[in-house]
Design a protein around this motif. Structure first.
Motif: not given
Length: 398
Positions: A290-295, A312-326, A371-379
């Motif tokens: 959900v929210g606006d995808r940020i590059d 921007q402050p307040g954006d949500l960052l998303f991570f995937s542990a799978a990246k540690r395994r390539g 890190l695999v992505g980010a989303r802007r919620i506030l807008t």
């Protein structure tokens, strides 16, 4: 991040020889319907059970039930029992309001089962069925789990009365209610930020309040806001989100936690937004949709330049542990709130501040490289699954 486990519960017991001959076909059809009509087990319930010569199917999806009936019509028919939840056995008590400061919601109807999420005092829920001493409920963020007797069950009228009643919200971090207007008096319960109570009378030093189950207590007025005023606040700014997030610094990590008593990663981000009047999805993998995808990536890897430029402050960052395994494209397993200048605040061990910048003293290499992505919620407030509380039907849309 939370992963809901085992909503599709397939049990086979007491089967006759004839019933067993069709069991595999029923299970195959059930799996297909699960994948098509109830792919996210955290939000849609689909349960198939076999006993003797009968098949019982329960779901919150009418489409899933109709499709199951259609696809099994050609089988060597056993007795087919279908029920669209909420269950009729609830006798109309299909609503509930959380009755303790922080209620525990589990993966299965057992006290030792995995903690999936928590609900705060005053949270409205939809009650779907009862099993033993537990209730399957759906929370305002569309999350399914089992909770025990921490609810006050209500019929439609009683629930409507609760929605319309004048209420207060507890805005201090932590506190208590009392049997009298004395802080040295007997306690009724503990309270945490975000708890909602019915207001009986407003006083200079203490307010008289009522719990969903009718218990009466007194709470220090300085720790309360009028609910009707609190929910009418303007949409939160990034400063408001970060100020709330900072009040949770040092709070321990708790798998399934969503309060100042303990939070997991997505429980932390969800709570930072909820305490500012915004309901977002429960789990990290759901929030990531959900929210606006940020590059923030370059060739599937973190781009610090893009992060510093686009976030921007307040954006949500998303991570995937799978990246540690390539592995690219793996499931989102962690989330955090961006603060600015590469800093982010997260629940990992405890709520703390780290950085995406390798030269920073608090650089978190373990998270930053996944890190695999980010989303802007506030807008995006007002768009699907990003809902102001005063626009949410369950809280009593104003």
């Amino acid at each position: 991040m939370k992963i809901f486990c085992v909503i599709l519960f397939l049990s086979v017991f007491g089967l006759s020889v004839n019933a067993q001959s069709d069991t595999a076909a029923y299970l195959t059809i059930a799996k297909e319907i699960q994948n098509k009509f109830a792919p996210d087990k955290r939000s849609i319930y689909f349960n198939v059970q076999f006993k003797n010569d009968s098949v019982k199917v329960e779901s919150t999806s009418d489409l899933a039930l109709k499709e199951f009936i259609k696809q099994t019509a050609s089988l060597n028919q056993q007795t087919l029992i279908t029920e669209l939840l909420p269950s009729k056995l609830l006798n109309g008590l299909a609503y509930g309001v959380v009755n303790i400061s922080v209620g525990n919601n589990r993966a299965n109807p057992q006290h030792g089962s995995e903690l999936m999420t928590q609900t705060l005092l005053g949270t409205p829920v939809q009650v779907l069925k009862k099993q033993g001493g537990f209730y399957l409920v759906k929370t305002p963020d569309n999350y399914l789990a089992w909770t025990d007797g921490s609810l006050k069950l209500m019929n439609e009228k009683a629930f409507g009365d609760w929605q319309k009643a004048e209420k207060v919200i507890f805005t201090a971090d932590y506190g208590h209610s009392f049997t009298s207007r004395e802080i040295e008096g007997t306690r009724v319960s503990d309270l945490v930020s975000g708890n909602i109570l019915q207001l009986l009378s407003w006083g200079k030093d203490f307010c008289k309040v009522s719990y969903p189950d009718g218990r009466v207590a007194y709470v220090q007025t300085a720790q309360l806001n009028l609910y009707k005023d609190w929910i009418k606040k303007p949409n939160p700014s990034s400063e408001a989100i970060l100020k709330t997030a900072a009040t949770l610094l040092g709070v321990p990590y708790l798998w399934g936690g969503t309060s100042i008593k303990g939070v997991d990663c997505s429980g932390f981000t969800k709570t930072a937004y909820f305490l500012n009047g915004i309901v977002i999805p429960r789990d990290a993998s759901q929030q990531a949709l959900v929210g606006d995808r940020i590059d923030v990536l370059e060739n599937d890897s973190i781009s610090l330049a893009k992060c510093l430029q686009n976030l921007q402050p307040g954006d949500l960052l998303f991570f995937s542990a799978a990246k540690r395994r390539g592995i690219n494209g793996g499931r989102v397993s962690h989330t955090a709130i961006y603060m600015g200048n590469g800093a982010f605040i997260q629940a990992a061990g405890m709520v703390k501040i780290n950085s995406l910048v390798p030269t920073a003293a608090n650089y978190d290499v373990g998270q930053s490289t996944t890190l695999v992505g980010a989303r802007r919620i506030l807008t995006e407030i007002g768009k699907p699954e990003i809902t102001r509380i005063d626009q949410h039907d369950w809280y009593g849309k104003n």
